[in-house]
Design an enzyme around this catalytic site. Structure first.
Site, PDB file in Angstrom:
ATOM      1  N   LYS A  44      30.283  40.413  43.127  1.00 62.28           N
ATOM      2  CA  LYS A  44      31.090  41.368  42.339  1.00 62.28           C
ATOM      3  C   LYS A  44      32.305  40.674  41.734  1.00 62.28           C
ATOM      4  CE  LYS A  44      32.044  44.838  45.124  1.00 62.28           C
ATOM      5  NZ  LYS A  44      32.276  46.174  45.734  1.00 62.28           N
ATOM      6  N   LYS A  46      34.786  39.475  43.546  1.00 62.35           N
ATOM      7  CA  LYS A  46      35.952  39.854  44.351  1.00 62.35           C
ATOM      8  C   LYS A  46      36.032  38.950  45.580  1.00 62.35           C
ATOM      9  CE  LYS A  46      36.772  44.789  43.596  1.00 62.35           C
ATOM     10  NZ  LYS A  46      36.983  46.072  44.291  1.00 62.35           N
TER      11      LYS A  46
HETATM   12  N1  C2G Z   1      39.427  54.242  44.338  1.00 61.57           N
HETATM   13  C1  C2G Z   1      40.149  55.363  43.929  1.00 61.57           C
HETATM   14  N2  C2G Z   1      41.421  55.213  43.521  1.00 61.57           N
HETATM   15  C2  C2G Z   1      42.021  53.991  43.507  1.00 61.57           C
HETATM   16  C3  C2G Z   1      41.295  52.855  43.933  1.00 61.57           C
HETATM   17  C4  C2G Z   1      39.987  53.006  44.352  1.00 61.57           C
HETATM   18  O1  C2G Z   1      39.625  56.494  43.935  1.00 61.57           O
HETATM   19  N3  C2G Z   1      43.306  53.896  43.080  1.00 61.57           N
HETATM   20  C5  C2G Z   1      38.039  54.436  44.761  1.00 61.57           C
HETATM   21  C6  C2G Z   1      37.040  53.699  43.876  1.00 61.57           C
HETATM   22  O2  C2G Z   1      36.758  54.473  42.699  1.00 61.57           O
HETATM   23  C7  C2G Z   1      35.829  53.582  44.798  1.00 61.57           C
HETATM   24  C8  C2G Z   1      36.478  53.449  46.189  1.00 61.57           C
HETATM   25  O3  C2G Z   1      37.848  53.899  46.056  1.00 61.57           O
HETATM   26  O4  C2G Z   1      35.045  54.777  44.760  1.00 61.57           O
HETATM   27  C9  C2G Z   1      36.474  52.013  46.697  1.00 61.57           C
HETATM   28  O5  C2G Z   1      37.112  51.204  45.722  1.00 61.57           O
HETATM   29  P1  C2G Z   1      36.841  49.615  45.778  1.00 61.57           P
HETATM   30  O6  C2G Z   1      37.007  49.130  47.154  1.00 61.57           O
HETATM   31  O7  C2G Z   1      37.596  48.990  44.638  1.00 61.57           O
HETATM   32  O8  C2G Z   1      35.265  49.578  45.463  1.00 61.57           O
HETATM   33  P2  C2G Z   1      34.525  48.910  44.221  1.00 61.57           P
HETATM   34  O9  C2G Z   1      34.913  47.489  44.094  1.00 61.57           O
HETATM   35  O10 C2G Z   1      34.688  49.826  43.075  1.00 61.57           O
HETATM   36  O11 C2G Z   1      32.998  48.886  44.768  1.00 61.57           O
HETATM   37  O12 C2G Z   1      28.334  49.536  44.531  1.00 61.57           O
HETATM   38  C10 C2G Z   1      29.607  50.079  44.246  1.00 61.57           C
HETATM   39  C11 C2G Z   1      30.702  49.089  44.533  1.00 61.57           C
HETATM   40  O13 C2G Z   1      30.576  48.521  45.832  1.00 61.57           O
HETATM   41  C12 C2G Z   1      32.046  49.791  44.394  1.00 61.57           C
END
Ligand code: C2G
Length: 132
Positions: A44, A46
């Site tokens: 990803k 990350k």
């Molecule tokens: N999130 C949120 N508000 C934020 C930051 C994150 O609502 N300010 C939500 C994201 O939309 C996601 C969840 O928290 O639904 C987890 O965010 P991340 O850890 O950044 O996940 P991500 O990298 O988007 O991974 O297959 C899907 C991926 O694994 C999603």
């Protein structure tokens, strides 16, 4: 029992994550969170501060979370929904539309992201303060 599923890296846990998990749990009785493995995070683009094991332990301590499973790839979601008998798939709306293919297997819900907070911003802010 109505089961909910969501995915994410969940590094450096913050209120945006908690807001998502709390609202996701409101769609059912049991919330499964699939957290990205360290190897999948690399795919990803990350690099999580906390390892998969640490992020798993932190998520398991959250009152809204009932189970944590690993996310190894982009392709596992249909299998996860079927194998875990999921009724509702929930993601933040930065992913709006990306997982609509799951609609033939379960309800798909995109929730508004929490504005003004992100793991990336936390890392930047900490980096700036440590450099004076
Ligand atoms: N999130 C949120 N508000 C934020 C930051 C994150 O609502 N300010 C939500 C994201 O939309 C996601 C969840 O928290 O639904 C987890 O965010 P991340 O850890 O950044 O996940 P991500 O990298 O988007 O991974 O297959 C899907 C991926 O694994 C999603």
């Amino acid at each position: 029992m109505k089961k909910v599923l969501t995915y994410g890296t969940y590094d450096l846990l913050h209120t945006g994550h908690i807001n998502l998990l709390r609202r996701a749990k409101e769609y059912g009785d049991y919330l499964v969170v699939a957290i990205s493995s360290d190897e999948f995070n690399a795919i990803k683009g990350k690099k999580a501060y906390y390892s998969f094991e640490q992020r798993k332990a932190i998520l398991e301590a959250i009152r809204y979370v009932d189970e944590v499973i690993p996310e190894h790839n982009w392709e596992q979601k249909v299998t996860d929904v079927i194998d875990n008998e999921i009724d509702v798939f929930v993601m933040g709306d930065d992913w709006k539309g990306d997982f609509d293919f799951l609609k033939e297997h379960c309800e798909v819900v995109y929730l508004p992201r929490t504005v003004g907070i992100s793991t990336t911003q936390i890392k930047k802010d900490l980096n700036n303060t440590s450099h004076g």
